[in-house]
Design a protein around this motif. Structure first.
Motif, short mmCIF file in Angstrom:
data_model
loop_
_atom_site.label_atom_id
_atom_site.label_comp_id
_atom_site.label_asym_id
_atom_site.label_seq_id
_atom_site.Cartn_x
_atom_site.Cartn_y
_atom_site.Cartn_z
N PRO A 295 26.07 28.02 26.06
CA PRO A 295 25.74 29.25 26.77
C PRO A 295 27.13 30.04 26.79
CG PRO A 295 25.06 27.35 27.86
CD PRO A 295 25.80 26.83 26.58
N HIS A 296 28.10 29.88 26.84
CA HIS A 296 29.29 30.59 27.08
C HIS A 296 29.36 31.50 25.89
CE1 HIS A 296 31.80 27.35 25.54
NE2 HIS A 296 32.54 28.36 25.01
N ALA B 246 26.81 34.11 25.83
CA ALA B 246 27.21 35.12 26.94
C ALA B 246 28.13 36.31 26.03
CB ALA B 246 27.85 34.52 28.20
N ARG B 247 29.25 35.55 25.27
CA ARG B 247 30.17 36.19 24.89
C ARG B 247 29.80 37.04 23.77
NH1 ARG B 247 35.86 32.62 25.27
NH2 ARG B 247 35.67 32.16 27.45
N MET C 243 22.12 36.72 31.99
CA MET C 243 21.12 36.53 32.80
C MET C 243 21.41 36.50 34.07
SD MET C 243 18.92 32.91 32.45
CE MET C 243 19.78 31.64 33.26
N LEU D 80 33.63 32.44 46.57
CA LEU D 80 34.51 33.51 45.92
C LEU D 80 34.23 34.70 46.20
CD1 LEU D 80 35.23 31.29 43.72
CD2 LEU D 80 35.13 32.92 42.00
N GLU E 9 35.73 38.88 43.19
CA GLU E 9 35.97 37.79 42.19
C GLU E 9 34.78 37.50 41.39
OE1 GLU E 9 39.58 35.48 44.35
OE2 GLU E 9 37.82 35.23 44.97
N GLU F 35 34.46 40.05 38.68
CA GLU F 35 35.43 39.89 37.57
C GLU F 35 34.90 38.67 36.84
OE1 GLU F 35 39.01 40.02 40.66
OE2 GLU F 35 39.74 39.47 38.58
N MET F 36 34.49 37.65 37.45
CA MET F 36 33.77 36.51 36.44
C MET F 36 32.69 36.94 35.70
SD MET F 36 35.74 33.79 37.17
CE MET F 36 37.15 35.09 37.36
N ALA G 109 32.43 39.68 34.27
CA ALA G 109 33.07 40.36 33.24
C ALA G 109 34.22 39.43 32.46
CB ALA G 109 34.06 41.63 33.81
N THR G 110 33.57 38.37 32.02
CA THR G 110 34.48 37.27 31.15
C THR G 110 34.43 37.81 29.79
OG1 THR G 110 34.19 35.49 32.75
CG2 THR G 110 34.70 34.81 30.65
N ARG H 199 35.81 42.54 29.82
CA ARG H 199 37.20 42.63 30.06
C ARG H 199 37.79 43.97 29.98
NH1 ARG H 199 40.11 36.65 29.42
NH2 ARG H 199 37.95 36.13 29.56
N MET I 251 36.43 46.54 32.20
CA MET I 251 36.09 46.33 33.64
C MET I 251 36.11 47.19 34.62
SD MET I 251 37.27 43.01 35.61
CE MET I 251 38.35 42.99 36.72
N ARG J 98 26.78 41.44 39.14
CA ARG J 98 27.84 40.44 38.17
C ARG J 98 27.17 40.26 36.84
NH1 ARG J 98 27.68 34.19 39.71
NH2 ARG J 98 25.55 34.52 38.87
N ARG K 256 43.24 35.18 36.19
CA ARG K 256 41.67 35.16 35.79
C ARG K 256 41.52 33.56 35.62
NH1 ARG K 256 37.35 37.40 33.51
NH2 ARG K 256 37.67 39.37 34.01
N LYS L 28 40.88 32.14 38.77
CA LYS L 28 39.62 32.24 39.33
C LYS L 28 38.43 31.52 38.79
CE LYS L 28 41.58 36.68 40.93
NZ LYS L 28 41.51 38.14 40.67
N ARG M 205 38.13 28.10 39.92
CA ARG M 205 37.41 28.25 41.11
C ARG M 205 35.92 28.48 41.08
NH1 ARG M 205 40.24 32.66 43.68
NH2 ARG M 205 38.72 32.39 45.54
N GLU N 26 29.06 29.12 33.15
CA GLU N 26 29.11 29.03 31.84
C GLU N 26 28.26 30.06 31.22
OE1 GLU N 26 30.21 26.16 29.62
OE2 GLU N 26 29.13 27.00 27.89
N ILE N 27 27.24 30.39 32.00
CA ILE N 27 26.27 31.76 31.56
C ILE N 27 27.14 33.06 31.69
CG2 ILE N 27 24.13 30.43 31.68
CD1 ILE N 27 23.70 32.12 34.44
N MET N 28 28.52 32.99 32.57
CA MET N 28 29.18 34.22 32.58
C MET N 28 30.04 34.25 31.27
SD MET N 28 28.32 35.49 35.50
CE MET N 28 26.76 34.79 35.50
N GLY N 29 29.90 33.35 30.44
CA GLY N 29 30.85 33.13 29.15
C GLY N 29 32.20 32.40 29.42
N ILE N 30 32.23 31.79 30.44
CA ILE N 30 33.34 30.93 30.84
C ILE N 30 33.31 29.38 29.92
CG2 ILE N 30 34.75 29.66 32.44
CD1 ILE N 30 33.91 31.78 34.50
#
Ligand SMILES: Nc1ncnc2c1ncn2[C@@H]1O[C@H](COP(=O)(O)OP(=O)(O)OP(=O)(O)O)[C@@H](O)[C@H]1O
Ligand SMILES: [Mg+2]
Lengths: 237, 287
Positions: free
Chosen positions: A73-74, A77-78, A83, A94, A98, A101-102, A104-105, A110, A113, A150, B163, B166, B169, B179-183
């Motif tokens: 999934p990540h 997303a990248r 979604m 958070l 925050e 910000e998350m 905008a990974t 990023r 942002m 987000r 970052r 965060k 957290r 994960e779906i945020m791209g982390i």
């Protein structure tokens, strides 16, 4: 017109339980596509599979011509897929900022942002007043706004909404649909899963109707809206 | 009963409590982010002791240069341990992750005993002392407190200002949303695990500047960490630091009245009482 996201004959489910029985769906660049269907039809399961949270047993997901079926999934997303999940799934511990910000990974998000934050706050002035508030303490409507904001912060190329109006007051719902229309004007490719079939069909370009893990009907949204079976089952007419 | 002796012992315990706090922060960070209880916590504390010892005695480094190196070694060790032992069972029930970390604990103790035997070692560090009546503050202890404060502040800054912090957290809060945020949640889990073991190893390194130790010495500090983590609220690093200081103080005061051998008993009693009365810790919400 080019296809940005293509779901081809996807089968998926939870463990032994199969839910999707070969779903094929296309999202054209810049169009708003909606997916409607009864509770338990498998809409959320489809979105989770498209995003990679569930593995596809069969079939393929292609994004911008790339086969992403086996990627995490990540990585999706990248690559530009985003979604707004069912039940919001915010980072409740958070702060509002925050959470954004998350969102905008991905690298491109990023880098941009600051600008994205600016226009996101323009869309949702309420969030701007609450940047340092812990997300879990926002009202339901504000949480839904944050979930959408987000998603936008990812500066996605395709954005999939899973029942964004769930639990919103009628006024909030109207506001939400206005925002989706604005995003459409900006050229964002979107998939909208909605309980509110009437409104969803009214603003969408193309529509899919799902039942028991299969696509039953598809077509131009305004034509689908006229169909006798759809009117009976979903529009109460 | 001598008030000055009580004060002296209390201060001594309080200072040691900062080091306990650092160790406990490591345990609670890992639990908070991934719901894994690291049973190799004690042995990793012991590895931290040996790391400082060997860097000092074999490579001739200053012990206070050996400590930052130990932080990095602890981080690397934890990340490797995560990928080798924890990642494969990360989505399994808690018993499975307990067994996985317990296995690592046995391996460290086994190999460590072979390599180092259980003969006590001690570092030769002396930074002098400040004296006033019966109150003595060892230089090594004062420096340990200072380093503990720096480490705690560093962790706080990492978690709230950067970052990656965060993201840690966010992953702790909602892994699939992250994960779906791209982390890259697996990478974040590995890094968090490494941070936890880095804190344990750092605490071990600081302890080595204060006491003699063996490869088995981590056990006592592991027990203390468990008590502190429950005291400060599971998954709450700030609570762990405060809990550590509190436990150190209590220890210092108690040992005036009762033999040192009773300290673990007292600790278990505190542990059970907290679980019964305030299961979310002293600073957590009441249930
Ligand atoms: N985690 C799960 N494990 C097992 N079965 C599940 C799980 N999640 C959903 N299901 C089942 O999968 C089917 C499809 O559910 P899904 O959530 O995809 O439906 P949906 O179309 O999104 O419905 P709704 O409109 O209520 O959101 C349902 O029968 C549901 O019970
Ligand atoms: Mg659903």
């Amino acid at each position: 017109m080019s296809t940005l996201l293509e779901i081809e004959n996807v089968q998926s489910g939870y463990g032994e339980v199969q839910i999707l029985w070969g779903v094929t769906l296309k999202m054209e660049q810049g169009r708003l596509t909606c997916l409607v269907g009864a509770n338990g039809a498998g809409k959320t399961t489809l979105l989770r599979t498209v995003m990679g949270l569930l593995p596809a047993k069969q079939g393929a997901v292609r994004f911008d011509g790339q086969n992403v079926t086996k990627t995490s999934p990540h990585e999706r997303a990248r690559a530009g897929m985003a979604m707004v999940p069912e039940g919001r799934q915010l980072f409740t511990d958070l702060s509002v900022l925050e959470n954004l910000e998350m969102g905008a990974t991905p690298n491109h998000a990023r880098a941009a942002m600051k600008q994205n934050l600016e226009w996101t706050f323009e869309l949702f002035p309420r969030l701007k007043e609450r940047t340092n508030q812990i997300a879990g303490t926002l009202s339901g409507g504000e949480q839904q706004m944050l979930a959408i904001a987000r998603g936008l912060m990812a500066q996605p190329r395709v954005l999939m909404f899973d029942e964004p109006s769930l639990g919103l007051s009628p006024l909030f719902t109207l506001n939400l649909f206005q925002i989706i229309r604005k995003l459409k004007e900006r050229g964002l490719t979107m998939l909208l899963v909605e309980q509110n079939v009437q409104m969803a069909l009214a603003i969408s370009d193309y529509a899919y109707v799902m039942n028991h893990g299969k696509i039953e009907i598809e077509g131009e949204a305004r034509k689908v809206r006229e169909l006798e079976s759809v009117r009976k089952a979903y529009l109460g007419a | 009963m001598n008030l000055e002796a009580l004060l002296a012992s209390g201060i001594d315990g309080l200072m040691l409590g900062f080091v306990y706090g650092i160790a406990a922060m490591g345990l609670t960070l890992i639990f908070g982010v991934m719901r894994v209880i690291n049973l190799a916590h004690g042995p990793i504390i012991a590895l931290g002791m040996f790391s400082v010892y060997l860097l000092t005695n074999q490579l001739g480094l200053n012990p206070y240069l050996a400590i930052p190196i130990t932080v990095l070694l602890g981080l690397a060790f934890g990340m490797v341990m995560y990928f080798v032992a924890v990642n494969r069972v990360i989505n399994e029930p808690e018993l499975t992750t307990l067994l996985a970390t317990f296995a690592v604990s046995l391996i460290i103790i086994g190999l460590g005993t072979v390599a180092f035997t259980t003969t006590p070692r001690a570092l030769d560090v002396n930074l002098g002392a400040l004296r006033s009546g019966q109150i003595t503050v060892l230089g090594t202890k004062a420096v340990a407190v200072l380093i503990a404060i720096l480490v705690a502040a560093g962790l706080y800054a990492l978690l709230y200002r950067t970052r990656v912090g965060k993201s840690i957290r966010a992953v702790a809060n909602n892994r699939s949303a992250a994960e779906i945020m791209g982390i890259n949640t697996r990478g974040i889990l590995a890094f968090s695990f490494g941070l936890g073991t880095a804190l344990a190893a750092t605490a071990g390194g600081l302890i080595a500047t204060l006491f003699a130790f063996t490869i088995l010495s981590g056990g006592t500090f592991e027990l203390k960490s468990f008590v502190i983590v429950v005291l400060g609220g599971l998954g709450n690093p700030t609570g762990a630091l405060v809990g550590g200081i509190l436990l150190g103080l209590l220890e210092g005061v108690f040992t005036i009245f009762i033999p040192v051998g009773w300290v673990p008993v007292i600790e278990y009693v505190i542990f059970v009482l907290i679980l019964l009365v305030r299961p979310n810790g002293l600073f957590g919400a009441r249930t």
